[in-house]
Design a protein around this motif. Structure first.
Motif, PDB file in Angstrom:
ATOM      1  N   ALA A 188       0.928  -1.203  -0.111  1.00  0.00           N
ATOM      2  CA  ALA A 188      -0.157   0.024   0.018  1.00  0.00           C
ATOM      3  C   ALA A 188       0.783   1.083   0.055  1.00  0.00           C
ATOM      4  N   GLU A 189       0.566   2.246  -0.936  1.00  0.00           N
ATOM      5  CA  GLU A 189       1.258   3.307  -0.915  1.00  0.00           C
ATOM      6  C   GLU A 189       0.828   4.466   0.163  1.00  0.00           C
ATOM      7  N   THR A 190      -0.256   4.531   0.316  1.00  0.00           N
ATOM      8  CA  THR A 190      -1.001   5.316   1.341  1.00  0.00           C
ATOM      9  C   THR A 190      -1.758   4.756   2.288  1.00  0.00           C
ATOM     10  N   VAL A 191      -1.378   5.224   3.703  1.00  0.00           N
ATOM     11  CA  VAL A 191      -2.384   4.589   4.817  1.00  0.00           C
ATOM     12  C   VAL A 191      -3.119   5.736   5.461  1.00  0.00           C
ATOM     13  N   VAL A 192      -4.442   5.602   5.585  1.00  0.00           N
ATOM     14  CA  VAL A 192      -5.294   6.586   6.057  1.00  0.00           C
ATOM     15  C   VAL A 192      -5.670   6.189   7.376  1.00  0.00           C
ATOM     16  N   ALA A 234       2.184  10.947  15.310  1.00  0.00           N
ATOM     17  CA  ALA A 234       1.046   9.862  15.218  1.00  0.00           C
ATOM     18  C   ALA A 234      -0.399  10.351  15.240  1.00  0.00           C
ATOM     19  N   ALA A 235      -0.543  11.532  14.815  1.00  0.00           N
ATOM     20  CA  ALA A 235      -1.923  12.053  14.712  1.00  0.00           C
ATOM     21  C   ALA A 235      -2.454  11.460  13.502  1.00  0.00           C
ATOM     22  N   PRO A 236      -4.046  11.110  13.731  1.00  0.00           N
ATOM     23  CA  PRO A 236      -4.743  10.563  12.730  1.00  0.00           C
ATOM     24  C   PRO A 236      -4.867  11.299  11.555  1.00  0.00           C
ATOM     25  N   ASP A 237      -5.422  10.947  10.626  1.00  0.00           N
ATOM     26  CA  ASP A 237      -5.651  11.785   9.536  1.00  0.00           C
ATOM     27  C   ASP A 237      -6.989  12.518   9.607  1.00  0.00           C
ATOM     28  N   ALA A 295      -5.277  11.159  -0.283  1.00  0.00           N
ATOM     29  CA  ALA A 295      -6.086   9.922  -0.288  1.00  0.00           C
ATOM     30  C   ALA A 295      -7.164  10.028   0.826  1.00  0.00           C
ATOM     31  N   ALA A 296      -6.821  10.526   2.186  1.00  0.00           N
ATOM     32  CA  ALA A 296      -7.450  10.702   3.167  1.00  0.00           C
ATOM     33  C   ALA A 296      -8.870  11.519   2.936  1.00  0.00           C
TER      34      ALA A 296
END
Length: 434
Positions: free
Chosen positions: A35-39, A92-95, A338-339
């Protein structure tokens, strides 16, 4: 704050006491590795059936976008609130994360941790922005900048026991004004029926009365001025009048015995057990009164009616001005394109319709309310769709410190322990300290 919306206080009702902190990744490990991007999606949720819907939505998105991996982290209410401030200032903040809107969202936006979504929403002729109910988008926008994507709306209204109204010879459709409501209370008392189930133990359930009376007496202009500390602020004559009307209700002793110590679940139980004719509550009152009734069943659905908070004669507030929850997904500065794309998918009419059909939400997306199957929930959705001013809960909109004072003052005025003017002064003083 944990309330409002049973929550689904959205409050203690929606969020169980269980602590759930789960990170769920979708797709096989091999796919995840590529995976290129983690959301990263952070939410307050503990209801298993709701978790399942979230997982299905994320899995469907991943299937269509194999280069994007969605990680869901679900926390219990208090754990979420304790963890979030630190996370927002870290790597470590969420998107994006669940927001109650109002003063808390405004404070978060002022830290610089959130992304202004205005440009993204206005792109392509504003197609994205136009997919939501205007009141939902307005409530998550400050100074022309949108800091959260609308997700769900809720509204507080009166629910009533049809059999008890019939016994007292009352028709809900005749309750048009505040004076009509006071007359209804007196008629119920004369018939030997406790008029209202009230919950003063947690205080916030009774602030709904003060809030609605402020809205009906002053309209949006007066409340907005008070919020900005302009003019007379909370000492505006219309706000003091609202307090006087609240005191007038209190003098009628409309609530069940011991109401000042009653929790919200106990209050729902009083209504569900048929021991009071009226409850001022959330859109999901039908399900929650059943859950908290002594027999676990409560009033039959066809015995529960619903009517809006009435107007005040001479006041500029409209019957179509609504008070309730407004929740969204706040997006952090680190969020990737992506997010943002996943958020568009998550809050699209199609996905919100799915959540509505599952009984999870009253959607913020336009047209998605047609997924609602419950008649009373649909009535709430229709009321919100026609809302001329949707105001977030006062105690949340005004921020934690002023909100606590609002709740305290509402109970003290209603119970005759404080004058309307002294109450308004306390709120004004709390606002000035911010």
């Amino acid at each position: 704050m944990t309330h409002h919306q049973e929550k689904a206080r959205p409050r203690a009702e929606l969020f169980a006491c269980l602590t759930v902190a789960t990170s769920l990744a979708f797709g096989a490990f091999a796919t995840a590795a590529r995976a290129e991007t983690v959301v990263k999606w952070m939410h307050v949720e503990t209801v298993p059936s709701n978790l399942k819907v979230w997982e299905e939505i994320a899995a469907a998105y991943h299937a269509a976008h194999p280069d994007v991996r969605v990680e869901l982290q679900f926390l219990e209410n208090e754990a979420f609130k304790a963890k979030l401030p630190t996370l927002l200032q870290s790597d470590a903040a969420p998107d994006f994360f669940y927001s109650w809107g109002g003063g808390v969202l405004r404070q978060q936006s002022q830290t610089g941790a959130l992304q202004d979504l205005s440009s993204a929403m206005k792109a392509d002729g504003g197609t994205w922005a136009k997919s939501y109910k205007p009141a939902a988008l307005d409530g998550l926008t400050f100074d022309g900048k949108t800091y959260a994507v609308p997700y769900r709306m809720g509204t507080v209204a009166f629910f009533y026991n049809k059999q008890l109204f019939q016994k007292a010879g009352i028709k809900a459709e005749d309750i048009k004004t505040w004076n009509d409501f006071l007359k209804t209370v007196k008629t119920l008392k004369d018939a030997g029926i406790t008029p209202i189930a009230g919950g003063g133990g947690e205080k916030w359930p009774l602030h709904f009365y003060w809030s609605y009376l402020v809205m009906r007496n002053g309209g949006q202009a007066v409340f907005d001025k008070a919020k900005k500390n302009e003019g007379d602020g909370f000492l505006d004559p219309a706000i003091i009048k609202a307090g006087e009307q609240l005191a007038e209700l209190g003098k009628l002793q409309p609530f069940q015995g011991g109401y000042l110590g009653a929790t919200w679940p106990q209050t729902l139980g009083v209504f569900g057990d048929g021991k009071a004719a009226i409850l001022l509550g959330f859109e999901n009152t039908e399900a929650n009164q059943a859950k908290n009734a002594g027999d676990g069943k409560g009033l039959a659905a066809d015995n529960i009616g619903r009517f809006p908070f009435p107007v005040v004669e001479g006041g500029p507030g409209k019957v179509t001005d609504t008070l309730g929850g407004l929740n969204g997904w706040a997006v952090t500065k680190k969020a990737s394109p992506a997010a943002i794309d996943f958020l568009k998918y998550l809050t699209s009419p199609e996905q919100e319709r799915k959540m509505a059909a599952a009984g999870m939400i009253i959607p913020a997306a336009l047209g998605a309310e047609d997924g609602l199957k419950n008649p009373l929930m649909r009535q709430a959705a229709d009321q919100l769709a026609g809302s001329t001013w949707h105001q977030n809960f006062f105690d949340q909109d005004l921020g934690p410190s002023v909100g606590r004072v609002v709740n305290d003052v509402s109970v003290e005025i209603l119970s005759g322990q404080m004058s309307a003017k002294d109450g308004a002064q306390m709120i004004q003083d709390a606002r000035a300290l911010e």
